[in-house]
Scaffold this motif. Sequence first.
Motif, PDB file in Angstrom:
ATOM      1  N   GLY A 199       5.366  -7.987  -0.213  1.00 32.75           N
ATOM      2  CA  GLY A 199       5.234  -6.540  -0.392  1.00 32.75           C
ATOM      3  C   GLY A 199       5.460  -6.121  -1.836  1.00 32.75           C
ATOM      4  N   ALA A 200       6.445  -6.740  -2.483  1.00 32.47           N
ATOM      5  CA  ALA A 200       6.751  -6.369  -3.866  1.00 32.47           C
ATOM      6  C   ALA A 200       5.615  -6.775  -4.804  1.00 32.47           C
ATOM      7  CB  ALA A 200       8.050  -7.025  -4.311  1.00 32.47           C
ATOM      8  N   TYR A 201       5.136  -8.017  -4.631  1.00 30.94           N
ATOM      9  CA  TYR A 201       4.038  -8.457  -5.501  1.00 30.94           C
ATOM     10  C   TYR A 201       2.778  -7.642  -5.236  1.00 30.94           C
ATOM     11  CZ  TYR A 201       6.663 -12.406  -7.270  1.00 30.94           C
ATOM     12  OH  TYR A 201       7.596 -13.163  -7.918  1.00 30.94           O
ATOM     13  N   PRO A 260       7.400  11.960  -6.275  1.00 34.73           N
ATOM     14  CA  PRO A 260       8.309  12.341  -7.356  1.00 34.73           C
ATOM     15  C   PRO A 260       9.228  11.184  -7.766  1.00 34.73           C
ATOM     16  CG  PRO A 260       8.650  13.694  -5.372  1.00 34.73           C
ATOM     17  CD  PRO A 260       7.627  12.691  -5.032  1.00 34.73           C
ATOM     18  N   TRP A 261       9.874  11.344  -8.915  1.00 34.07           N
ATOM     19  CA  TRP A 261      10.528  10.191  -9.542  1.00 34.07           C
ATOM     20  C   TRP A 261      11.620   9.503  -8.733  1.00 34.07           C
ATOM     21  CZ3 TRP A 261      15.662   9.921 -10.709  1.00 34.07           C
ATOM     22  CH2 TRP A 261      16.355  11.128 -10.792  1.00 34.07           C
ATOM     23  N   PRO A 262      12.438  10.202  -7.929  1.00 28.19           N
ATOM     24  CA  PRO A 262      13.474   9.444  -7.205  1.00 28.19           C
ATOM     25  C   PRO A 262      12.872   8.383  -6.276  1.00 28.19           C
ATOM     26  CG  PRO A 262      13.889  11.805  -7.075  1.00 28.19           C
ATOM     27  CD  PRO A 262      12.533  11.640  -7.641  1.00 28.19           C
ATOM     28  N   PHE A 263      11.732   8.722  -5.659  1.00 26.38           N
ATOM     29  CA  PHE A 263      11.066   7.766  -4.774  1.00 26.38           C
ATOM     30  C   PHE A 263      10.468   6.620  -5.592  1.00 26.38           C
ATOM     31  CE2 PHE A 263      11.001  11.853  -2.606  1.00 26.38           C
ATOM     32  CZ  PHE A 263      11.557  11.504  -1.390  1.00 26.38           C
ATOM     33  N   ARG A 264       9.913   6.996  -6.755  1.00 26.29           N
ATOM     34  CA  ARG A 264       9.335   5.952  -7.606  1.00 26.29           C
ATOM     35  C   ARG A 264      10.413   4.986  -8.066  1.00 26.29           C
ATOM     36  NH1 ARG A 264       6.448  10.223 -10.448  1.00 26.29           N
ATOM     37  NH2 ARG A 264       7.643   9.743 -12.318  1.00 26.29           N
ATOM     38  N   LEU A 265      11.586   5.535  -8.372  1.00 24.39           N
ATOM     39  CA  LEU A 265      12.702   4.707  -8.823  1.00 24.39           C
ATOM     40  C   LEU A 265      13.101   3.718  -7.724  1.00 24.39           C
ATOM     41  CD1 LEU A 265      14.721   4.347 -11.214  1.00 24.39           C
ATOM     42  CD2 LEU A 265      16.295   5.778  -9.899  1.00 24.39           C
ATOM     43  N   LEU A 266      13.127   4.213  -6.503  1.00 22.83           N
ATOM     44  CA  LEU A 266      13.477   3.379  -5.350  1.00 22.83           C
ATOM     45  C   LEU A 266      12.503   2.198  -5.242  1.00 22.83           C
ATOM     46  CD1 LEU A 266      15.839   4.213  -3.565  1.00 22.83           C
ATOM     47  CD2 LEU A 266      14.202   5.026  -1.860  1.00 22.83           C
ATOM     48  N   VAL A 267      11.208   2.520  -5.340  1.00 23.53           N
ATOM     49  CA  VAL A 267      10.187   1.483  -5.251  1.00 23.53           C
ATOM     50  C   VAL A 267      10.327   0.502  -6.407  1.00 23.53           C
ATOM     51  CG1 VAL A 267       7.710   1.064  -5.502  1.00 23.53           C
ATOM     52  CG2 VAL A 267       8.526   2.801  -3.910  1.00 23.53           C
ATOM     53  N   LEU A 315       0.838  -1.200   0.000  1.00 23.13           N
ATOM     54  CA  LEU A 315       0.000   0.000   0.000  1.00 23.13           C
ATOM     55  C   LEU A 315       0.875   1.254   0.000  1.00 23.13           C
ATOM     56  CD1 LEU A 315      -2.922   0.905   0.121  1.00 23.13           C
ATOM     57  CD2 LEU A 315      -2.760   0.935   2.612  1.00 23.13           C
ATOM     58  N   PHE A 316       1.894   1.220   0.831  1.00 25.08           N
ATOM     59  CA  PHE A 316       2.812   2.358   0.894  1.00 25.08           C
ATOM     60  C   PHE A 316       3.513   2.548  -0.458  1.00 25.08           C
ATOM     61  CE2 PHE A 316       7.109   4.005   1.652  1.00 25.08           C
ATOM     62  CZ  PHE A 316       6.780   5.233   2.217  1.00 25.08           C
ATOM     63  N   CYS A 317       4.053   1.453  -1.000  1.00 23.69           N
ATOM     64  CA  CYS A 317       4.804   1.567  -2.262  1.00 23.69           C
ATOM     65  C   CYS A 317       3.890   1.959  -3.426  1.00 23.69           C
ATOM     66  CB  CYS A 317       5.515   0.254  -2.576  1.00 23.69           C
ATOM     67  SG  CYS A 317       6.887  -0.076  -1.463  1.00 23.69           S
ATOM     68  N   ALA A 318       2.655   1.431  -3.419  1.00 26.14           N
ATOM     69  CA  ALA A 318       1.734   1.797  -4.502  1.00 26.14           C
ATOM     70  C   ALA A 318       1.379   3.281  -4.406  1.00 26.14           C
ATOM     71  CB  ALA A 318       0.471   0.931  -4.437  1.00 26.14           C
TER      72      ALA A 318
END
Lengths: 245, 225
Positions: B102-104, B50-57, B40-43
């Motif tokens: 969590g990843a799936y 912003p993109w750096p966080f998206r890249l991390l996820v 839920l957090f990652c989605a």
Amino acid sequence: MPHLAVSDVRAKYGALEVLKGISFEIQKGEIAALVGPSGSGKSTVLRALMGLTPITGGAVEIAGEAMNYSSAREVRAARDRMAIVFQQYNLFQNMTVMQNLTLAPLKIKKWDKAEVTSEARRLLGLVGLSDKADAYSDQLSGGQQQRVALARALALKPQILLLDEVTSALDPELVNEVLDAIRKLADEGMTMVIVSHEMAFVREVADKVVFMDNGQIIEAGTPAAIFDEPKTDRARDFFSKILRH
Amino acid sequence: MNYRFQFGVVWDNFPELLEGAWLTFQLGCFAFAGGALIGLFCATVKTYAPWPFRLLVDTYVVFITNTPALIQIYFLYFGLPEVGLRWSNEACLLIGLTLNAGAYLTLILRAGFLSVRVTEIEAGQTLGMSLIQQVRYIIVPHIAKSIYPALANFFIVVLVMGTSVGALIGVDELTGQAINLSTVNYRWLEYFTVVAAMYVVLTFIASIGLALLGRWAFRVKARIF
């Protein structure tokens, strides 16, 4: 002092300027109707007032207080004072009618539960849906859903109510029940800005009609002045097309 | 076939299998619940940040979903002691499974985020909701309902396939317990026949629980069969 003063408001979608300096004002208890062809920017005016479309210039004042849309908190301040009802009702599908009405007052405003509940019941009575408090939105007709949306917007006790083509998505026989509910609000002295294609209704309830085209206000005045004696060719042309039937 | 099934020894040790099943059930529930929170957090990050966080996820999701769960758990099991962390086998398994789920679940929930009608979000915004309130009151209930079948299926995957990996690092969950016991008296087929049946029962119970939860909390008209 006007209750709502919009002056020279501008908005852009990318490079396209969709509002090119919109100015109008209304007094407390008045109803303004924005009319005009599709794509003229009527709905964008309401969306800009609610902070859904960013304002790129101009000023908005509510009861003498300047609204500033520059931060999330400022946008929320504007949303504290106004409420909007959309064409597609946008009820929360997973909640009952009652929950739709009470969610924001209880969870976001943290108002007293007993008061919120009794106010919600009063509003459901006002829109004629007292018996539907425990229904879910998929059990309601479009007209009923729209009346719930109206009550939900009112539950936050807005100073100004914005109605964005609230009858456009409804079957013709359901339009009147929604218009009746709006008439009652008008009788209660609710200040409203309405975007509508129901010209007969606009003529009946509006104190002021604003004719827009291409992101600009072409003409504004009383319903009689705008509908019967439009001064501009553009307005005359528009009304001759839609008032004929 | 000359094999003669002798179930007597299995019944003698049935309480131990039950213990294993209980541990499996707990591991499955906790890993799924923890994974759901991470997802839920990652989605949310993937949708709004912003993109750096998206890249991390994205890095996390790609790394986890493209490697076997067993290897991830081995990294925790063999790797953590090297950096001075001594976790129990169960903790390594639970953390590994949670990170894996969590990843799936990030991917599954992301689909749910994208399916929320923009108009419903706007309604929430204009009622004065903050982003977290929108997630809490609009997106999560919507997701729970619209992708309920995918979530329920994935829970079963975690419960059955995920937890049984524990047997390989000495966790006495259902499969591990069966391996332990059959190494003592060599009744492999008997043990695993019973264990297979127990997994089915476990899944069945979990499905009923999920269906009831779905009906009660999210008005999902879920069917068990």
